[in-house]
Design a protein around this motif. Structure first.
Motif, PDB file in Angstrom:
ATOM      1  N   SER A 276      12.818  19.378  12.018  1.00  0.00           N
ATOM      2  CA  SER A 276      13.726  20.271  11.281  1.00  0.00           C
ATOM      3  C   SER A 276      13.776  19.777   9.843  1.00  0.00           C
ATOM      4  O   SER A 276      13.515  18.607   9.573  1.00  0.00           O
ATOM      5  N   TYR A 277      14.076  20.665   8.909  1.00  0.00           N
ATOM      6  CA  TYR A 277      14.014  20.275   7.507  1.00  0.00           C
ATOM      7  C   TYR A 277      14.832  21.197   6.616  1.00  0.00           C
ATOM      8  O   TYR A 277      15.188  22.311   6.989  1.00  0.00           O
ATOM      9  N   TRP A 278      15.107  20.694   5.413  1.00  0.00           N
ATOM     10  CA  TRP A 278      15.673  21.483   4.316  1.00  0.00           C
ATOM     11  C   TRP A 278      14.506  21.885   3.428  1.00  0.00           C
ATOM     12  O   TRP A 278      13.568  21.120   3.243  1.00  0.00           O
TER      13      TRP A 278
ATOM     14  N   THR B 260       9.910  20.300   0.923  1.00  0.00           N
ATOM     15  CA  THR B 260      10.772  20.163   2.094  1.00  0.00           C
ATOM     16  C   THR B 260      11.182  18.702   2.239  1.00  0.00           C
ATOM     17  O   THR B 260      10.432  17.804   1.866  1.00  0.00           O
TER      18      THR B 260
ATOM     19  N   HIS C 181      19.851  19.593   8.128  1.00  0.00           N
ATOM     20  CA  HIS C 181      18.642  19.244   8.865  1.00  0.00           C
ATOM     21  C   HIS C 181      18.053  17.907   8.410  1.00  0.00           C
ATOM     22  O   HIS C 181      17.328  17.265   9.166  1.00  0.00           O
TER      23      HIS C 181
ATOM     24  N   HIS D 229      16.960  26.805   7.064  1.00  0.00           N
ATOM     25  CA  HIS D 229      16.639  25.393   6.830  1.00  0.00           C
ATOM     26  C   HIS D 229      17.723  24.751   5.964  1.00  0.00           C
ATOM     27  O   HIS D 229      17.493  24.411   4.809  1.00  0.00           O
TER      28      HIS D 229
END
Length: 133
Positions: A35-37, A126, A27, A23
């Protein structure tokens, strides 16, 4: 108004304070909310973004989970060194859903934006999307 930090127009994630290879920071600006961090450590968390071009920043929109306190800072210089506060806000806890928040910013022309996640509702947070206008 166009998204000044979108990957498709040349925006970049220069630095994130937590790294997870599944991740990554990119993203947040890929235009997708699936999608993500993800943070992997304690607060505060820091995200450094380079705009696609120097621009007046009026708003930062964030789509996230478990974020409580947030501060937006900007830098107009060629190198991202001296940042000035643009806004500070809090997001409401929204269990099992994305938090979506528009944060109005008062600042001059910027080249870089720093997002400081000051606190969260849980140990990890997130960020699914960041839009800078």
């Amino acid at each position: 108004m166009p998204d000044l930090v979108a990957k498709k127009v040349g925006g970049k994630v220069l630095m994130v304070s937590s790294l997870d290879e599944n991740h990554p920071g990119d993203h947040m600006i890929d235009g997708r909310e699936d999608s993500y961090w993800i943070s992997t450590g304690l607060y505060p968390q820091e995200i450094l973004l380079q705009l696609s071009q120097r621009s007046q920043v009026s708003n930062v929109k964030i789509c996230a989970t478990n974020v409580r306190g947030i501060r937006i800072e900007g830098c107009a210089e060629e190198d991202p060194v001296n940042f000035h506060p643009l806004a500070e806000d809090a997001l409401e806890e929204v269990p099992q859903r994305l938090q979506v928040k528009d944060i109005p910013c008062q600042g001059n022309e910027m080249a870089y934006i720093k997002i400081m996640i000051l606190s969260g509702y849980h140990d990890f947070c997130t960020v699914h999307r960041v839009i800078v206008e």
